[in-house]
Enzyme design. Structure first.
Site, mmCIF file in Angstrom:
data_model
loop_
_atom_site.group_PDB
_atom_site.id
_atom_site.type_symbol
_atom_site.label_atom_id
_atom_site.label_comp_id
_atom_site.label_asym_id
_atom_site.label_seq_id
_atom_site.Cartn_x
_atom_site.Cartn_y
_atom_site.Cartn_z
ATOM 1 N N ARG A 69 0.843 -1.208 0.000
ATOM 2 C CA ARG A 69 0.000 0.000 0.000
ATOM 3 C C ARG A 69 0.876 1.255 0.000
ATOM 4 N NH1 ARG A 69 -1.584 1.972 4.488
ATOM 5 N NH2 ARG A 69 -2.029 0.000 5.532
ATOM 6 N N TYR A 122 -16.128 16.932 -16.030
ATOM 7 C CA TYR A 122 -16.490 15.506 -16.005
ATOM 8 C C TYR A 122 -17.623 15.317 -14.994
ATOM 9 C CZ TYR A 122 -16.008 10.480 -15.458
ATOM 10 O OH TYR A 122 -16.251 9.137 -15.406
ATOM 11 N N ASP A 195 -7.267 18.659 -14.751
ATOM 12 C CA ASP A 195 -7.533 17.297 -15.188
ATOM 13 C C ASP A 195 -7.175 17.229 -16.669
ATOM 14 O OD1 ASP A 195 -8.757 15.018 -16.242
ATOM 15 O OD2 ASP A 195 -10.461 15.108 -14.865
ATOM 16 N N LYS A 220 -8.240 6.169 -19.537
ATOM 17 C CA LYS A 220 -8.481 6.693 -20.878
ATOM 18 C C LYS A 220 -7.198 6.572 -21.728
ATOM 19 C CE LYS A 220 -12.283 7.515 -18.721
ATOM 20 N NZ LYS A 220 -12.604 8.786 -18.092
HETATM 21 C C1 LIG Z 1 -13.023 9.222 -16.870
HETATM 22 C C2 LIG Z 1 -12.671 10.549 -16.352
HETATM 23 C C3 LIG Z 1 -12.489 10.779 -14.981
HETATM 24 C C4 LIG Z 1 -12.722 9.698 -13.943
HETATM 25 O O1 LIG Z 1 -11.839 8.652 -14.086
HETATM 26 P P1 LIG Z 1 -12.174 7.140 -13.607
HETATM 27 O O2 LIG Z 1 -10.928 6.411 -13.952
HETATM 28 O O3 LIG Z 1 -13.384 6.695 -14.324
HETATM 29 O O4 LIG Z 1 -12.425 7.224 -12.133
HETATM 30 C C5 LIG Z 1 -12.135 12.048 -14.573
HETATM 31 N N1 LIG Z 1 -11.970 13.046 -15.462
HETATM 32 C C6 LIG Z 1 -12.149 12.865 -16.784
HETATM 33 C C7 LIG Z 1 -11.962 14.011 -17.711
HETATM 34 C C8 LIG Z 1 -12.507 11.617 -17.275
HETATM 35 O O5 LIG Z 1 -12.692 11.449 -18.584
#
Ligand SMILES: *Cc1c(COP(=O)(O)O)cnc(C)c1O
Length: 426
Positions: A69, A122, A195, A220
């Site tokens: 962890r 998001y 982000d 992604k």
């Molecule tokens: C998918 C996504 C998230 C969240 O990510 P997870 O891996 O699904 O928790 C946050 N910000 C953006 C822009 C995303 O496309």
């Protein structure tokens, strides 16, 4: 656009760092794996009792591990590589992008603080800011149209501890000027979080533009193959990194599993290749849609018609693989269009090698009340696509199938309505 990346860690270029950085073959055990093994052990044998070494003194770079962890060799290899690609000193890998977001924000704010966020975030982050930070943690949150920096400046107060931005946003591909956001954050002694999931470090590096922390959903583009869930936070400030690391390892114990770290390390090797093809294909798809008479709008930063096309060229090295478009004919048109597609799979998420299409009003953005969707411009006729790396001609041919299905549905409606319109006619 063919970016010649500035040199990064060890004076090496992006493409080189993507393939090998953080994964050094170790010949000391007589094996010398060229790729990082998946270290599944939850705990590590230590040499002996040692009263002088504190937990935080353990150095994963020197192969000092105690408990997974806290740190794990496979996860550490991934964290090392992502930090190099984003141009930060520290990276922490989480179980999801969502946990990277919550940790980056929680480490920056306290009850009574204020956050200014882009209104077009998001969906999960939007809900998190409202339901967790605002409702449970007493953090005030204002959502503003950050395409206009003055709106962000006007919303900021002496209590503002963080600006939380996405650029481009989801699903309308709106941008905010990262350097401007960093300047506003500085004026208020606040931190700027970005982000960067939609662009990835190959096309955009917010830390270089003044952001304090960058997060990714590695689910992604970073992993890129739609087969692993994860997230990462990257930053350089030692103290802030310590706070995020505390949440990752102790405060929440929210870490990426070794298997996923391996998958993401593997995915990263082809990140530059994939991103170039995603962009090339997205540009072709965008041009095709833009010229189609049944499309009333295409949102893609690479199009001249995008209202922030110049900003896109200034702060990004490319335009990415996600775009959205508006079909004339609303929900009904969308249903016929989507049902006819063979290559584009109807699914949420993005950034994988395969092309996906989704309907924000009924899928990603259905938790938002209809009025809020309307205010944001998320209409029933809007579709978002994540353009994969297939042959672009096959993708365009697939969209053609969608338009043909729309036309066929229109014709059958016209036929059934015709007798009513002119009774007695043959
Ligand atoms: C998918 C996504 C998230 C969240 O990510 P997870 O891996 O699904 O928790 C946050 N910000 C953006 C822009 C995303 O496309």
């Amino acid at each position: 656009m063919s970016p010649e990346k500035s040199t990064g860690a060890d004076g090496k270029r992006f493409e080189t760092l993507s393939v090998t950085y953080g994964e050094e073959p170790d010949l000391s055990n007589g094996v010398g794996d060229v790729t990082s093994p998946i270290h599944l052990a939850s705990t590590y044998a230590v040499e002996g009792i040692d009263m002088d070494t504190a937990l935080e003194d353990l150095d994963p770079d020197a192969d000092e591990f105690l408990y997974t962890r806290l740190s794990n060799p496979t996860r550490h290899a991934l964290e090392t590589r992502v930090a190099a690609l984003e141009g930060g000193d520290h990276a922490m890998a989480f179980a999801s992008g969502t946990s990277a977001v919550v940790s980056a924000i929680m480490a920056a704010v306290e009850p009574g603080d204020h956050v200014v966020a882009f209104e077009d975030l998001y969906g999960g982050t939007n809900t998190m800011l409202k339901e967790l930070f605002r409702e449970k943690l007493n953090v005030a949150v204002d959502f503003v149209d950050a395409t206009d920096p003055e709106e962000v400046r006007a919303a900021a107060t002496d209590d503002t501890a963080m600006l939380w931005m996405e650029t481009p946003t989801n699903p309308l591909l709106r941008l905010c000027d990262i350097e401007e956001m960093a300047a506003i954050a500085d004026e208020y002694d606040a931190l700027l979080g970005v982000d960067n999931t939609f662009m990835g470090p190959y096309f955009q590096r917010p830390l270089e533009l003044g952001a304090d922390v960058v997060i990714h959903s590695t689910t992604k583009y970073i992993n890129g193959h739609s087969d692993s869930l994860g997230g990462v936070a990257v930053l350089s400030d030692e103290e802030y990194a310590g706070e995020i690391g505390f949440l990752q390892q102790v405060g929440m114990g929210n870490v990426m599993a070794p298997f996923d770290a391996y998958m993401v390390l593997r995915g990263l090797k082809t990140l530059p290749l994939r991103m170039r093809q995603h962009e090339k294909n997205a540009a072709e798809v965008a041009a095709y849609l833009d010229s189609h008479e049944q499309v009333s709008a295409v949102h893609y930063p690479g199009l001249q018609s995008h209202p922030q096309h110049e900003l896109a060229n200034d702060q990004m090295d490319g335009h990415g693989g996600v775009l959205s478009f508006e079909l004339d004919g609303g929900l009904e048109a969308v249903e016929h269009f989507v049902a006819a597609l063979e290559e584009f799979t109807l699914a949420v998420s993005l950034g994988g090698v395969e092309s996906l299409i989704e309907h924000p009003a009924s899928m990603t953005h259905s938790p938002l009340p209809a009025e809020e969707r309307a205010e944001l411009g998320i209409t029933d006729g809007l579709l978002r696509v994540s353009v994969g790396v297939e042959h672009p001609k096959d993708l365009v041919a697939d969209l053609e199938r969608g338009f043909e299905a729309m036309a066929a549905a229109d014709e059958s409606v016209a036929e059934t309505e015709a007798p009513e319109a002119s009774p007695g006619d043959d």
